[in-house]
Design an enzyme around this catalytic site. Structure first.
Site, PDB file in Angstrom:
ATOM      1  N   TRP A  51     -15.764  14.682  14.145  1.00  0.00           N
ATOM      2  CA  TRP A  51     -15.203  14.042  13.127  1.00  0.00           C
ATOM      3  C   TRP A  51     -14.255  14.844  12.335  1.00  0.00           C
ATOM      4  CZ3 TRP A  51     -16.087  17.176   9.085  1.00  0.00           C
ATOM      5  CH2 TRP A  51     -17.419  17.772   9.381  1.00  0.00           C
ATOM      6  N   LYS A  76     -14.941   8.153  23.366  1.00  0.00           N
ATOM      7  CA  LYS A  76     -15.897   7.842  22.243  1.00  0.00           C
ATOM      8  C   LYS A  76     -15.510   8.600  21.239  1.00  0.00           C
ATOM      9  CE  LYS A  76     -20.075   9.155  20.890  1.00  0.00           C
ATOM     10  NZ  LYS A  76     -19.737   8.790  19.527  1.00  0.00           N
ATOM     11  N   PRO A  77     -15.022   8.200  20.075  1.00  0.00           N
ATOM     12  CA  PRO A  77     -14.816   9.085  19.009  1.00  0.00           C
ATOM     13  C   PRO A  77     -15.954   9.155  18.207  1.00  0.00           C
ATOM     14  CG  PRO A  77     -14.067   6.806  18.589  1.00  0.00           C
ATOM     15  CD  PRO A  77     -14.425   6.596  19.976  1.00  0.00           C
ATOM     16  N   ALA A  78     -16.192   9.989  17.244  1.00  0.00           N
ATOM     17  CA  ALA A  78     -17.027  10.236  16.388  1.00  0.00           C
ATOM     18  C   ALA A  78     -17.418   9.030  15.649  1.00  0.00           C
ATOM     19  CB  ALA A  78     -16.928  11.500  15.460  1.00  0.00           C
ATOM     20  N   SER A  79     -18.589   8.606  15.370  1.00  0.00           N
ATOM     21  CA  SER A  79     -19.043   7.361  14.591  1.00  0.00           C
ATOM     22  C   SER A  79     -18.366   7.440  13.166  1.00  0.00           C
ATOM     23  CB  SER A  79     -20.413   6.948  14.743  1.00  0.00           C
ATOM     24  OG  SER A  79     -20.711   6.711  16.127  1.00  0.00           O
ATOM     25  N   GLY A 135     -17.187  19.663  19.996  1.00  0.00           N
ATOM     26  CA  GLY A 135     -18.539  19.248  18.897  1.00  0.00           C
ATOM     27  C   GLY A 135     -19.540  20.317  19.016  1.00  0.00           C
ATOM     28  N   GLU A 187     -15.635  22.398  23.873  1.00  0.00           N
ATOM     29  CA  GLU A 187     -15.144  23.192  22.717  1.00  0.00           C
ATOM     30  C   GLU A 187     -16.206  23.363  21.831  1.00  0.00           C
ATOM     31  OE1 GLU A 187     -12.459  24.821  23.169  1.00  0.00           O
ATOM     32  OE2 GLU A 187     -11.044  23.956  24.718  1.00  0.00           O
ATOM     33  N   LEU A 188     -16.903  24.260  21.705  1.00  0.00           N
ATOM     34  CA  LEU A 188     -18.050  24.349  20.903  1.00  0.00           C
ATOM     35  C   LEU A 188     -18.075  24.945  19.567  1.00  0.00           C
ATOM     36  CD1 LEU A 188     -20.517  24.340  24.072  1.00  0.00           C
ATOM     37  CD2 LEU A 188     -19.617  22.302  22.907  1.00  0.00           C
ATOM     38  N   CYS A 241     -14.113  24.722  13.794  1.00  0.00           N
ATOM     39  CA  CYS A 241     -14.825  25.814  14.487  1.00  0.00           C
ATOM     40  C   CYS A 241     -14.158  27.008  14.550  1.00  0.00           C
ATOM     41  CB  CYS A 241     -15.203  25.126  15.852  1.00  0.00           C
ATOM     42  SG  CYS A 241     -13.583  24.403  16.598  1.00  0.00           S
ATOM     43  N   GLU A 243     -23.307  29.167  11.787  1.00  0.00           N
ATOM     44  CA  GLU A 243     -21.755  28.513  11.413  1.00  0.00           C
ATOM     45  C   GLU A 243     -22.442  27.792  10.198  1.00  0.00           C
ATOM     46  OE1 GLU A 243     -20.176  25.873  14.197  1.00  0.00           O
ATOM     47  OE2 GLU A 243     -18.297  26.291  13.784  1.00  0.00           O
TER      48      GLU A 243
HETATM   49  P1  ADP Z   1     -19.902  17.466  14.841  1.00  0.00           P
HETATM   50  O1  ADP Z   1     -21.104  16.847  13.911  1.00  0.00           O
HETATM   51  O2  ADP Z   1     -19.469  18.615  14.558  1.00  0.00           O
HETATM   52  O3  ADP Z   1     -19.007  15.986  15.140  1.00  0.00           O
HETATM   53  P2  ADP Z   1     -21.530  16.641  17.198  1.00  0.00           P
HETATM   54  O4  ADP Z   1     -21.721  17.658  18.147  1.00  0.00           O
HETATM   55  O5  ADP Z   1     -22.876  16.370  16.442  1.00  0.00           O
HETATM   56  O6  ADP Z   1     -20.620  17.448  16.294  1.00  0.00           O
HETATM   57  O7  ADP Z   1     -20.891  15.251  17.785  1.00  0.00           O
HETATM   58  C1  ADP Z   1     -19.732  15.527  18.552  1.00  0.00           C
HETATM   59  C2  ADP Z   1     -19.530  14.060  19.176  1.00  0.00           C
HETATM   60  O8  ADP Z   1     -20.735  14.182  20.052  1.00  0.00           O
HETATM   61  C3  ADP Z   1     -19.603  12.743  18.181  1.00  0.00           C
HETATM   62  O9  ADP Z   1     -18.829  11.897  18.937  1.00  0.00           O
HETATM   63  C4  ADP Z   1     -21.042  12.520  18.424  1.00  0.00           C
HETATM   64  O10 ADP Z   1     -21.206  11.180  18.261  1.00  0.00           O
HETATM   65  C5  ADP Z   1     -21.254  12.913  19.939  1.00  0.00           C
HETATM   66  N1  ADP Z   1     -22.538  13.030  20.545  1.00  0.00           N
HETATM   67  C6  ADP Z   1     -23.759  13.617  19.569  1.00  0.00           C
HETATM   68  N2  ADP Z   1     -24.819  13.724  20.342  1.00  0.00           N
HETATM   69  C7  ADP Z   1     -24.529  13.099  21.734  1.00  0.00           C
HETATM   70  C8  ADP Z   1     -25.074  12.824  22.791  1.00  0.00           C
HETATM   71  N3  ADP Z   1     -26.573  13.045  22.979  1.00  0.00           N
HETATM   72  N4  ADP Z   1     -24.473  12.169  23.819  1.00  0.00           N
HETATM   73  C9  ADP Z   1     -23.164  11.970  23.735  1.00  0.00           C
HETATM   74  N5  ADP Z   1     -22.569  12.160  22.829  1.00  0.00           N
HETATM   75  C10 ADP Z   1     -23.037  12.583  21.669  1.00  0.00           C
END
Ligand code: ADP
Length: 483
Positions: free
Chosen positions: A157, A181-184, A234, A256-257, A290, A387
């Site tokens: 996000w 799949k974008p972040a919800s 993420g 990219e973590l 990040c 972080e």
């Molecule tokens: P951030 O909170 O920094 O966006 P996250 O790693 O929590 O980082 O989420 C990044 C993306 O990964 C989002 O699109 C999230 O929906 C997705 N995501 C989180 N958990 C899972 C999972 N178990 N399997 C697949 N996708 C996931």
């Protein structure tokens, strides 16, 4: 109400095989404006069946897409770039509405993201092979590079737009197709890109957008055998989970973590440049990137001057709704983010830190937070190890260069680091000693689509951007011909 010149860019359906669907089986996803706490729109979520359809559609579309001449794929990516630029004001407004960052930063993100379409439209034409001098008279040897196939992209996000072209542009340039799949929290920028893909002539099935839950949509993408590559941005926690989930089907991965970026400010730095650079890297996106500075180490001789100048500049930052021109700091993404920031501040103060400016939720309420500086920071504070992902800058003191390098590297992460000094020999010594994938010297802004971005250690695998970026989406085929 979100005002747009082109209201068709505000999409709420699922984008599969070139069509928008309002009934993709998953629960509706309310998208909040973090500045107001109000729902902008509800997006239709995909269920497992819709995700499988998207993956199968992408697999079908991939053959024709890969068979097209690179020049043809290039022209389509170039049109996508032109459309993103032409619609950048609307896209920036959508981004600020769903994510909160100031409009000026959102405009910057749109153009930065767009540049990856432009760059990889060019790189599409430069996927060169090799010939290998044969060790004997009977055989001839060559290497060709071919698209890996269907790619699954999962994006965060904090950069709802830019993280997508960084993945989609090299994938499509290489001849791959993509299921995203974008972040919800921020699906609207992704859906707007789907709309522009369609207008640019990206064929049906080549770029699919399936918002939905991580445990259903995300899970299907990382486990489905048709998906040959996962590209993810993420947290390290989720990245390593995805790596494990992708293991049974042995997918190629780019991750990219998280990061824990150090900034080293030496006595011989230009104070003004160092303050400006440290603010640029610490407070971009309210500290929610990040590559944001997490730990600022300042040498003894300049420490007090730096604390004063830095705190004054941070304290003067304008906090407000990102939609208002002149805002420098918007709200944080949600209340969990605020809690983490507060936890790090309380812990730092309990362990000998002192507040130089800020320190509490902003008078605007909601998830607005005062840009904060903590002086006298030390290694045993949480903020030194975890972080923060928020607008808090801890200032540590150091004496020796070798110690600064050692503490900078004393983290399981290895994404970005920054150095401020005017001594050339020191620039070489320090940059060579740092265990990070990206090092900025005398600047807080290293971003460029033509440069490789990625981390060492727990910050990830693979690189995005530059000519290296396209290799992540290519397989190597070695051909040996006897005659
Ligand atoms: P951030 O909170 O920094 O966006 P996250 O790693 O929590 O980082 O989420 C990044 C993306 O990964 C989002 O699109 C999230 O929906 C997705 N995501 C989180 N958990 C899972 C999972 N178990 N399997 C697949 N996708 C996931």
């Amino acid at each position: 109400m979100l005002k747009l010149n082109d209201t068709e860019l505000l999409r709420t359906g699922v984008f599969i095989n070139g069509a928008w669907s309002d009934s993709a089986g998953g629960p509706a996803i309310p998208v909040y404006n973090p500045a107001t706490g109000q729902v902008i729109v509800e997006v239709n979520g995909a269920d497992r069946e819709a995700t499988v359809n998207a993956i199968e559609g992408a697999a079908d579309a991939q053959k024709d897409w890969a068979a097209r001449p690179a020049k043809e794929r290039s022209a389509i990516l170039r049109r996508w770039f032109d459309l993103v630029v032409a619609n950048s004001e609307d896209l920036a407004r959508i981004l600020t509405a769903e994510q909160g960052k100031p409009l000026a930063e959102a405009r910057g993100e749109i153009l930065y993201g767009a540049a990856f379409f432009e760059w990889f439209a060019e790189e599409a034409k430069r996927v060169y092979g090799e010939t290998i001098p044969s060790p004997d008279r009977e055989r001839r040897m060559m290497v060709m590079k071919q698209p890996i196939g269907v790619c699954g992209a999962i994006t965060p996000w904090n950069f709802p737009m830019a993280m997508i072209p960084r993945k989609a542009a090299p994938a499509l340039a290489a001849g791959c197709t993509m299921v995203l799949k974008p972040a919800s929290a921020t699906p609207l920028s992704a859906l707007a890109l789907g709309e522009l893909a369609s207008r640019a002539g990206v064929p049906a099935g080549v770029f699919q957008v399936v918002p939905g839950s991580a445990s259903v949509v995300g899970e299907e993408i990382v486990t489905n055998p048709l998906v040959r590559k996962i590209t993810f941005t993420g947290s390290t926690e989720v990245g390593s989970h995805l790596m494990a989930k992708a293991a049974p089907t042995v997918k190629k991965l780019s991750l990219e973590l998280g990061g824990n970026a150090p900034v080293l400010v030496f006595d011989d730095a230009d104070l003004e440049v160092a303050v400006k650079g440290a603010i640029a890297t610490k407070f971009r996106n309210m500290g929610q990137t990040c590559v944001c500075a997490n730990r600022i180490y300042v040498q003894d001789g300049i420490y007090d001057h730096f604390v004063e100048a830095f705190s004054k500049a941070v304290g003067a930052m304008k906090v407000g709704d990102g939609m208002q021109e002149g805002t420098e700091q918007g709200p944080l993404i949600d209340t969990d983010a605020v809690l983490k920031v507060q936890e790090h501040i309380e812990d730092a103060l309990a362990n000998g830190g002192t507040l130089a400016t800020g320190g509490k939720p902003h008078a605007l309420g909601g998830t607005f937070f005062e840009p904060t500086v903590i002086a006298n920071a030390s290694a045993d504070m949480k903020i030194a190890r975890e972080e923060t992902f928020g607008p808090v800058a801890p200032l540590f003191r150091f004496t020796e260069e070798a110690d600064a390098i050692r503490v900078a590297n004393d983290t399981e992460y290895g994404l970005a680091a920054y150095v401020f000094t005017r001594d050339n020999a020191r620039i070489w010594r320090v940059t060579e000693g740092l265990e990070f994938g990206v090092v900025g010297v005398n600047t807080g802004n290293t971003s460029y689509e033509g440069s490789p971005f990625g981390g060492w250690k727990l910050s990830g695998v693979g690189r995005e951007g530059s000519h290296h970026g396209i290799d992540e989406f290519l397989e190597i085929k070695y051909v040996c011909i006897a005659h």
